[in-house]
Design a protein around this motif. Structure first.
Motif, PDB file in Angstrom:
ATOM      1  N   LEU A   1       0.610  -1.332   0.036  1.00 47.36           N
ATOM      2  CA  LEU A   1      -0.491   0.098  -0.084  1.00 47.36           C
ATOM      3  C   LEU A   1       0.836   1.049   0.272  1.00 47.36           C
ATOM      4  O   LEU A   1       0.368   2.288  -0.428  1.00 47.36           O
TER       5      LEU A   1
ATOM      6  N   ASP B   1       2.749   1.715  -3.200  1.00 53.45           N
ATOM      7  CA  ASP B   1       2.345   2.117  -4.239  1.00 53.45           C
ATOM      8  C   ASP B   1       1.340   4.036  -4.493  1.00 53.45           C
ATOM      9  O   ASP B   1       1.139   4.047  -5.074  1.00 53.45           O
ATOM     10  N   ILE B   2       1.496   4.005  -2.905  1.00 56.32           N
ATOM     11  CA  ILE B   2       0.740   5.183  -2.685  1.00 56.32           C
ATOM     12  C   ILE B   2       1.912   6.441  -2.828  1.00 56.32           C
ATOM     13  O   ILE B   2       1.365   6.825  -3.230  1.00 56.32           O
ATOM     14  N   LEU B   3       3.318   5.926  -2.301  1.00 55.66           N
ATOM     15  CA  LEU B   3       4.368   6.814  -2.943  1.00 55.66           C
ATOM     16  C   LEU B   3       4.815   6.696  -4.022  1.00 55.66           C
ATOM     17  O   LEU B   3       6.141   7.254  -4.484  1.00 55.66           O
ATOM     18  N   LEU B   4       4.578   5.459  -4.843  1.00 55.94           N
ATOM     19  CA  LEU B   4       5.647   5.252  -5.507  1.00 55.94           C
ATOM     20  C   LEU B   4       7.256   5.049  -5.264  1.00 55.94           C
ATOM     21  O   LEU B   4       7.884   6.054  -5.948  1.00 55.94           O
TER      22      LEU B   4
ATOM     23  N   GLU C   1       9.972   3.954  -4.785  1.00 47.15           N
ATOM     24  CA  GLU C   1      11.212   2.218  -5.313  1.00 47.15           C
ATOM     25  C   GLU C   1      12.009   1.210  -4.651  1.00 47.15           C
ATOM     26  O   GLU C   1      11.519   1.876  -3.559  1.00 47.15           O
ATOM     27  N   PRO C   2      12.493   0.864  -5.831  1.00 44.93           N
ATOM     28  CA  PRO C   2      13.056  -0.721  -4.716  1.00 44.93           C
ATOM     29  C   PRO C   2      14.009  -0.491  -3.783  1.00 44.93           C
ATOM     30  O   PRO C   2      14.520   0.493  -3.707  1.00 44.93           O
TER      31      PRO C   2
ATOM     32  N   GLU D   1      13.447   1.329  -1.346  1.00 46.27           N
ATOM     33  CA  GLU D   1      13.611   2.893  -0.474  1.00 46.27           C
ATOM     34  C   GLU D   1      12.215   2.638   0.469  1.00 46.27           C
ATOM     35  O   GLU D   1      12.276   3.552   1.564  1.00 46.27           O
TER      36      GLU D   1
ATOM     37  N   VAL E   1      10.499  11.103   1.800  1.00 47.08           N
ATOM     38  CA  VAL E   1      10.330  10.967   0.076  1.00 47.08           C
ATOM     39  C   VAL E   1       9.698  12.608  -0.138  1.00 47.08           C
ATOM     40  O   VAL E   1       8.911  12.802   0.842  1.00 47.08           O
ATOM     41  N   PRO E   2      10.202  12.800  -0.815  1.00 49.65           N
ATOM     42  CA  PRO E   2       9.235  13.873  -1.888  1.00 49.65           C
ATOM     43  C   PRO E   2       7.617  13.642  -2.037  1.00 49.65           C
ATOM     44  O   PRO E   2       6.916  14.616  -2.377  1.00 49.65           O
ATOM     45  N   THR E   3       7.216  12.417  -1.976  1.00 52.57           N
ATOM     46  CA  THR E   3       5.596  12.714  -2.155  1.00 52.57           C
ATOM     47  C   THR E   3       5.521  12.066  -1.140  1.00 52.57           C
ATOM     48  O   THR E   3       3.892  11.622  -1.244  1.00 52.57           O
TER      49      THR E   3
END
Lengths: 81, 395
Positions: free
Chosen positions: A10, A13-16, A18-19, A21, A31-33
């Motif tokens: 989850l 998926d929400i924060l996109l 990377e493997p 992280e 993370v900026p997302t």
């Protein structure tokens, strides 16, 4: 799938993410997302995935993956596996 | 010969009917065979034309981006002059023939290919395009000193349908109908090793060309190059791209009535664009494909450009409102992406854009619906039956 796996999917998926992280220690500033819309998305995602919808105040207080785990454990979900 | 309509199917059966229509006085209309616009609407529009437009003109039916039928009326002398000009400004590669892989009812193929071949006495080679890819492959493989005109949306079909074919006989390759497929340029250069490759830009109201650039003159797919001689571009309110052209249509007929373009009128291209320091122009989207979302200005054209850098299949957006009432868009990919392909798309979105720009969902589909021109039919995307959600936002 364990609750831990569901939560990892989850959040990734929400924060996109990377493997590599994702970790329990991941926090809002890492993370900026993880922005204000992500806070809303995580609240909706917790409801969809675990049936637990945090209140607006609770959602704002979820500042790390560890906070989210603690919130879900407080609602009776187990992350011991 | 009275006023008549001609479809691309009728033209493929007897291209001579187009020669006869062009040689006759009466104005005629080109109509896509698959158009949902009733033929009676077109005939009624033709009957309503002002007297000066009833001879020596031709008309093209469009309805692609808005779904509302519009008859664009052009003057044959202007179109012939543009066909000659196009040959002059692209004379670095003299083509003796042209292979048609788009419907001739599409303004770009009609002027760039059919009219060009008629005015300059060059050979016209008709095909069924990517509807019959093997036939097209054979024709292109046998071609010599040939010009080919495509739209960017056909490149994935080329990659899938003819992955290893090489066409040394194509000496000019033109693209129009949206952003240039810059991300496929290496592939195109490999497959068409002797071709000069051009990005063409225009719209039906321009009948149809406005600018030109060599493919390598910019690294931006959205760069449409420089105006053709005699054509002026300017940016109007909100960045709307306007033009004046001596080759443009004389007017349009639509539900609002008849509108004749005056010689000093700045005509809407339907796109947004900004000029650059070197005099070229860069598209930022269709006028109706830029919107505000959570205070951020979102351009679907820019997003598609970023997606295409990491995704070789087809990609298109349709608009939707999210559960908060904010405008958004859904990205449809075809064929459906693998997990790794999806990750690359999402990584590109994350790297380049804040969250409000991200699509509401990403859906996978077998194929995307197309307009008769070969371009993706964005209006029918939302109604696609065979599609699946592969990623979604939760707001």
């Amino acid at each position: 799938m364990t609750n831990y796996d569901k939560l990892r999917e989850l959040i990734q998926d929400i924060l996109l993410l990377e493997p590599g992280e994702y970790s329990l220690g991941l926090g809002r500033g890492d993370v900026p997302t993880w922005d204000s819309l992500a806070v809303v998305s995580i609240a909706v995602g917790l409801d969809e995935t675990f049936g637990q919808h945090p209140s607006p105040d609770e959602a704002t207080g979820l500042k790390s993956v560890a906070d989210i785990v603690a919130f879900l454990e407080s609602r009776g979900l187990s992350f011991s596996d | 010969m009275g006023m008549l309509t001609l479809t691309d199917v009728e033209l493929s059966q007897d291209i001579g009917c187009l020669d006869r229509a062009w040689a006759a006085d009466a104005t005629f209309a080109l109509v896509p065979a698959r158009s949902s616009v009733p033929r009676e609407w077109v005939m009624d529009a033709l009957r309503r034309l002002p007297e000066p437009w009833r001879q020596g003109h031709f008309a093209l039916l469009t309805s692609g981006s808005t779904g509302q039928p519009k008859l664009i009326v052009g003057l044959r002398q202007r179109a012939e002059a543009l066909a000659r000009l196009l040959d002059q400004v692209q004379s670095g590669a003299a083509a003796a023939a042209t292979v048609v892989a788009l419907p001739l009812t599409y303004c770009y193929a009609f002027v760039n290919q059919w009219l060009w071949s008629r005015v300059l006495g060059r050979r016209l080679i008709l095909t069924q395009g990517f509807g019959e890819p093997e036939s097209l492959r054979v024709v292109l493989a046998q071609a010599r000193d040939t010009m080919l005109c495509l739209v960017g949306a056909q490149v994935p079909l080329l990659r899938r349908g003819m992955p290893d074919a090489v066409f040394p006989g194509v000496v000019r390759l033109h693209f129009a109908g949206g952003a240039f497929p810059q991300e496929h340029l290496d592939f195109l250069s490999d497959r068409f090793p002797n071709a000069l490759i051009f990005n063409n830009y225009g719209c039906a109201e321009a009948m149809p060309r406005l600018t030109l650039r060599g493919a390598a003159a910019s690294e931006q797919g959205a760069n449409i190059g420089w105006p053709l001689p005699g054509i002026a571009l300017t940016a109007g309110a909100d960045g709307r791209l306007l033009f004046r052209s001596p080759f443009a249509a004389v007017g349009v007929v639509d539900a609002a009535g008849i509108h004749a373009f005056s010689p000093d009128e700045w005509v809407e291209s339907g796109d947004l664009a900004v000029p650059t320091a070197d005099g070229s122009w860069v598209l930022s989207g269709r006028s109706n494909e830029v919107f505000k979302r959570y205070g951020e200005k979102v351009s679907l054209a820019q997003l598609i450009g970023s997606v295409r850098l990491v995704w070789v299949g087809e990609a298109a957006f349709y608009r939707e409102t999210d559960r908060q009432g904010e405008q958004g868009a859904v990205l449809v990919l075809a064929p459906s992406p693998s997990a790794d392909e999806l990750r690359r798309v999402l990584s590109a979105l994350r790297a380049e854009y804040p969250r409000p720009h991200w699509p509401l969902r990403i859906e996978g589909a077998d194929v995307l619906p197309r307009l008769p021109s070969g371009k993706i039919d964005n209006l029918r995307l939302a109604a696609l039956e065979r599609r699946a959600i592969v990623w979604k936002q939760r707001i």
